[in-house]
Design a protein around this motif. Structure first.
Motif, PDB file in Angstrom:
ATOM      1  N   ASP A  40      44.525  -3.170  44.608  1.00  0.00           N
ATOM      2  CA  ASP A  40      43.718  -3.941  43.670  1.00  0.00           C
ATOM      3  C   ASP A  40      42.793  -3.025  42.869  1.00  0.00           C
ATOM      4  O   ASP A  40      42.374  -3.357  41.776  1.00  0.00           O
ATOM      5  CB  ASP A  40      42.852  -4.952  44.420  1.00  0.00           C
ATOM      6  N   ALA A  41      42.438  -1.899  43.480  1.00  0.00           N
ATOM      7  CA  ALA A  41      41.503  -1.003  42.802  1.00  0.00           C
ATOM      8  C   ALA A  41      41.719   0.429  43.265  1.00  0.00           C
ATOM      9  O   ALA A  41      42.322   0.675  44.310  1.00  0.00           O
ATOM     10  CB  ALA A  41      40.071  -1.425  43.093  1.00  0.00           C
ATOM     11  N   VAL A  42      41.219   1.340  42.464  1.00  0.00           N
ATOM     12  CA  VAL A  42      41.280   2.759  42.821  1.00  0.00           C
ATOM     13  C   VAL A  42      39.853   3.258  42.958  1.00  0.00           C
ATOM     14  O   VAL A  42      39.002   2.971  42.108  1.00  0.00           O
ATOM     15  CB  VAL A  42      42.010   3.561  41.716  1.00  0.00           C
ATOM     16  N   GLY A  90      32.949  -3.516  51.627  1.00  0.00           N
ATOM     17  CA  GLY A  90      33.267  -4.433  52.723  1.00  0.00           C
ATOM     18  C   GLY A  90      34.312  -3.887  53.691  1.00  0.00           C
ATOM     19  O   GLY A  90      35.086  -4.636  54.269  1.00  0.00           O
ATOM     20  N   GLY A  91      34.337  -2.562  53.841  1.00  0.00           N
ATOM     21  CA  GLY A  91      35.312  -1.972  54.750  1.00  0.00           C
ATOM     22  C   GLY A  91      36.747  -2.214  54.316  1.00  0.00           C
ATOM     23  O   GLY A  91      37.670  -2.183  55.116  1.00  0.00           O
ATOM     24  N   ALA A  92      36.934  -2.480  53.031  1.00  0.00           N
ATOM     25  CA  ALA A  92      38.273  -2.741  52.472  1.00  0.00           C
ATOM     26  C   ALA A  92      38.967  -3.882  53.199  1.00  0.00           C
ATOM     27  O   ALA A  92      40.174  -3.897  53.344  1.00  0.00           O
ATOM     28  CB  ALA A  92      39.144  -1.489  52.492  1.00  0.00           C
ATOM     29  N   LYS A  93      38.169  -4.814  53.695  1.00  0.00           N
ATOM     30  CA  LYS A  93      38.793  -5.916  54.438  1.00  0.00           C
ATOM     31  C   LYS A  93      39.319  -6.992  53.500  1.00  0.00           C
ATOM     32  O   LYS A  93      40.200  -7.756  53.860  1.00  0.00           O
ATOM     33  CB  LYS A  93      37.795  -6.500  55.435  1.00  0.00           C
ATOM     34  N   ILE A  97      42.718  -0.853  48.387  1.00  0.00           N
ATOM     35  CA  ILE A  97      42.156   0.205  47.568  1.00  0.00           C
ATOM     36  C   ILE A  97      42.931   1.509  47.777  1.00  0.00           C
ATOM     37  O   ILE A  97      43.273   1.868  48.908  1.00  0.00           O
ATOM     38  CB  ILE A  97      40.670   0.457  47.929  1.00  0.00           C
ATOM     39  N   ALA A  98      43.177   2.190  46.696  1.00  0.00           N
ATOM     40  CA  ALA A  98      43.693   3.559  46.806  1.00  0.00           C
ATOM     41  C   ALA A  98      42.486   4.476  46.740  1.00  0.00           C
ATOM     42  O   ALA A  98      41.669   4.370  45.829  1.00  0.00           O
ATOM     43  CB  ALA A  98      44.640   3.866  45.661  1.00  0.00           C
TER      44      ALA A  98
END
Lengths: 419, 150
Positions: A40-42, A90-93, A97-98
Motif C-alpha cells: 500500500d505504501a513505500v 501501527g507496526g504495519a498491522k 509497506i515496502a
C-alpha cells in the motif's frame, strides 16, 4: 526464481536509470511494488527539500510517481526506521509497506516482529548493503576541514576498501583513509565502526553494488526469501527491471569485499573495546558508573531503542525500580535496559545517537552481546522464527543437569578478537 | 546490621529460593539442625523462573555482597520449564555483571531439591566463604534506602 538467486539488475525506465545511483533497480522495484498493489505504501528515505543530503527524512509514499524522490543513496543519515514503523505506522498491522532498510534496520524490524509489535508478513524489506553511515553534523565539519570542499557541492559519498570517497558535482573524486579520519574524530558513527553485517540477507531482497564492475550502472541483487523471490519474478515478468546473471568473478568479488569490510570492523572492534576488556573489574565498574552518572534521565535511549519492547516501561517510577525525579537516575536505569535488550541488541547505535550526555552505550551493549551470542547460538535479528534466547528454553534442556552449560558453550565459542 | 563483629567482614547474601525445592531444602536443613552461616537471607519465590534479572541487579545495587538462586533440578520444575528459563537468565546475568564490572563470582545458582538439606547447608557454607574471600561488594557502602553514606 528461488531464495539465494543472484542477479545484476537495472531499471528499464530511462528516467529512473538516470536518477538512480547504480542503475535504479531499487527505485524501479519500489515503483513496481506500488503500481502492482503488492504494497500500500513505500517507506523511503529522501533528502529534505529535495537537496539537503545532510538532513534526510523518512517518507511514506503512496504515489508511484514520487518514488523517484528516494533515488540515490545517502550516507549521512541514521534514521530510526524500525521504531517509526512500530510507533507511527501501527507496526504495519493495518497496511502493507515496502521498507528500504540497512542491515541494522532490517534486524531491528525482525527483533521487534518476534515480540509481535510489528507484523513482518505485511512488510517487504528491501535491504541495501551498508558499510557504515556518518553523523551528519560531524560529516559536514569533516568535509570542510579535511576534504576542504563545500558540503553542498557533494553529490555522492561512498565507503570502499577502507576509504571514504567523496564525489563532487563536477565529477572530482576525493578519497581519504577512513581509519585516519576516525582517529581525528570524524568518519563513521561509533557503532558502524564495529558493525560486521554489511549485506542484509535477513531482508527479502539484498541490493548493493559490490560485484558490479566499475562504471557499470547495475545493482547486484540477491533474493533472500520466498516473498522476495515471488516479487522479483513478477517484476521481471512485467519488464520493469532487466536482469542478467552475474559471473563467477562478480560473486567472488562481492564476497571478497564483504570479507574485507568484516575484517576492518573486527579490527575496529578489537581496538575500541581493547581497553575496556583489559582493565580490572573494579576499574570497569568505576568507568561505567562514571558514565551512568552523566545521564540526565531524558529517556532518549529508551525512546530511540527499536527493540525496547515493554508496553509499560520498567523505568517509570511506578514500577518501583527507578525513583522518579532523581538526576542522575538510579543506576538501575541503565542496567535495566541492558538486562532487557542486551541479548537482542542489533548494534544500530540509535541509543548513542540520541544520548545528549554522549554515554558510549553501544560499547556496553556490544561487549555483552558478543559474549551472549555464542552462548545461546543466537545472532539477533536474523530469523523471525528464532525466539529471543532468554525465553527459548527447549524441552531437551530438562535432561541436562549442568548449571553452567551455556557458560561453557560461551567460553568455547567466544572468538578472541585479533589484536 | 547487627551481625558485624569488629574488624571481620560478614557478607550479606540474598538467596532467592524456589518454593518447591530449595526453600523446602532450607526448611529441612533447619529442622535437621544442620549448621550453616547466618549471612544468607532467603526470599521465597514460587519458582526460580520468577527471579527477574532486575531483582539480582537491584539487590546488588542496594548493597548485597552476593546473590544466590536456588531451584529444582531440570526436569523437576513444578511449572515444567521455569528453572530452564532461570538457567538462561542466570547465564546472561553472569556475563552482564562481568560487562559492567561486578565480579560474576558474586552470583551463584544451584539446583537443590527438597530432600537435599545437606547440599543446601554445604552450598551456603561454601558460597559465604567465597564471598568472604572476595571482600565487600561494590555497593556495600550504600544503605538500604539507596542513599550513599559519606
Amino acid at each position: 526464481m528461488v531464495k539465494g538467486d543472484m542477479y545484476l539488475a537495472q531499471a528499464s525506465d530511462e528516467e529512473i536509470l538516470k536518477q538512480g545511483e547504480s542503475g535504479g533497480a531499487v527505485t524501479a522495484l519500489l515503483k513496481f511494488a506500488l503500481d502492482s498493489g503488492v504494497v500500500d505504501a513505500v517507506l523511503g528515505v529522501k533528502k529534505r527539500d529535495g537537496n539537503n543530503r545532510y538532513d534526510a527524512v523518512l517518507d511514506l509514499i503512496t504515489d508511484p510517481e514520487k518514488v523517484i524522490d528516494c533515488a540515490g543513496s545517502l550516507h549521512c543519515v541514521s534514521l530510526n526506521i524500525a521504531r517509526n514503523v512500530k510507533e507511527y505506522l501501527g507496526g504495519a498491522k493495518q497496511m502493507k509497506i515496502a521498507v528500504l532498510c540497512k542491515p541494522c534496520d532490517a534486524r531491528a524490524i525482525i527483533e521487534i516482529a518476534k515480540r509481535k509489535q510489528i507484523n513482518r508478513d505485511n512488510l517487504l524489506l528491501i535491504g541495501l548493503n551498508c558499510t557504515g553511515t556518518l553523523p551528519p553534523v560531524v560529516a559536514k565539519e569533516m568535509l570542510i576541514s579535511e576534504y576542504e570542499v563545500d558540503p553542498n557541492e557533494v553529490v555522492m559519498e561512498d565507503i570502499e576498501g577502507g576509504e571514504l570517497i567523496v564525489t563532487l558535482a563536477d565529477g572530482t573524486k576525493i578519497a581519504k583513509d577512513l581509519l585516519e579520519l576516525e582517529k581525528k574524530g570524524y568518519g563513521r558513527r561509533d557503532n558502524c565502526r564495529r558493525c560486521n553485517v554489511n549485506i542484509p540477507t535477513m531482508a527479502d531482497i539484498a541490493c548493493g553494488k559490490w560485484g558490479v564492475k566499475e562504471g557499470e550502472k547495475k545493482t547486484f541483487t540477491e533474493v533472500c526469501s520466498d516473498k522476495g523471490a515471488e516479487f522479483i519474478d513478477n517484476a521481471i515478468k512485467t519488464g520493469v527491471i532487466k536482469v542478467e546473471p552475474p559471473g563467477e568473478d562478480a560473486i567472488e568479488e562481492r564476497k571478497r569485499k564483504d570479507r574485507e569490510a568484516i575484517e576492518l570492523s573486527n579490527k575496529c572492534e578489537a581496538e575500541d573495546l581493547k581497553e575496556l576488556r583489559e582493565i580490572s573489574l573494579d576499574d570497569r565498574l568505576a568507568y561505567w558508573l562514571h558514565m551512568f552518572d552523566r545521564c540526565i534521565k531524558c529517556f532518549s535511549c529508551r525512546d530511540a531503542c527499536p527493540i525496547c519492547y515493554c508496553k509499560k516501561c520498567f523505568l517509570e517510577p511506578d514500577r518501583g525500580y527507578v525513583k522518579g525525579g532523581e538526576v542522575p537516575p538510579d543506576r538501575m536505569f541503565h542496567l535495566t535496559r541492558l538486562a532487557h535488550d542486551g541479548d537482542s541488541c542489533v548494534n544500530c547505535g540509535q541509543c548513542q545517537d540520541a544520548c545528549p550526555a554522549e554515554i558510549p552505550l553501544t560499547r556496553l551493549y556490544l561487549m555483552l552481546n558478543i559474549k551472549l551470542s555464542p552462548m545461546f547460538d543466537y545472532v539477533s535479528g536474523m530469523d523471525v522464527e528464532q525466539k529471543p534466547p532468554l525465553i527459548a528454553a527447549k524441552d531437551e534442556e530438562a535432561s541436562i543437569d549442568d548449571i553452567d552449560i551455556f557458560l561453557v558453550k560461551g567460553e568455547a565459542g567466544e572468538v578472541v578478537p585479533q589484536q | 546490621m547487627g551481625e558485624e563483629v569488629k574488624g571481620e567482614f560478614e557478607p550479606r547474601i540474598i538467596g532467592f529460593t524456589c518454593n518447591w525445592c530449595t526453600y523446602a531444602a532450607a526448611d529441612l536443613a533447619g529442622t535437621a539442625r544442620m549448621k550453616y552461616p547466618p549471612n544468607i537471607r532467603l526470599i521465597r519465590q514460587m519458582c526460580s523462573g520468577r527471579v527477574d534479572p532486575l531483582f539480582v541487579l537491584k539487590v546488588f545495587l542496594r548493597g548485597a555482597d552476593g546473590v544466590f538462586i536456588g531451584g529444582c533440578h531440570p526436569g523437576e520444575c513444578h511449572y515444567m520449564t521455569g528453572n530452564l528459563s532461570a538457567r538462561r537468565r542466570y547465564s546472561m546475568m553472569k556475563k552482564l555483571l562481568e560487562s559492567v564490572g561486578i565480579d560474576p563470582k558474586r552470583l551463584r545458582m544451584e539446583w537443590i531439591s527438597a530432600s537435599e538439606g545437606i547440599k543446601f547447608s554445604d552450598t551456603v557454607k561454601e558460597f559465604t566463604a567465597q564471598i568472604k574471600g572476595l571482600g565487600p561488594g561494590p555497593f556495600r557502602h550504600i544503605e538500604t534506602e539507596g542513599k550513599e553514606q559519606k
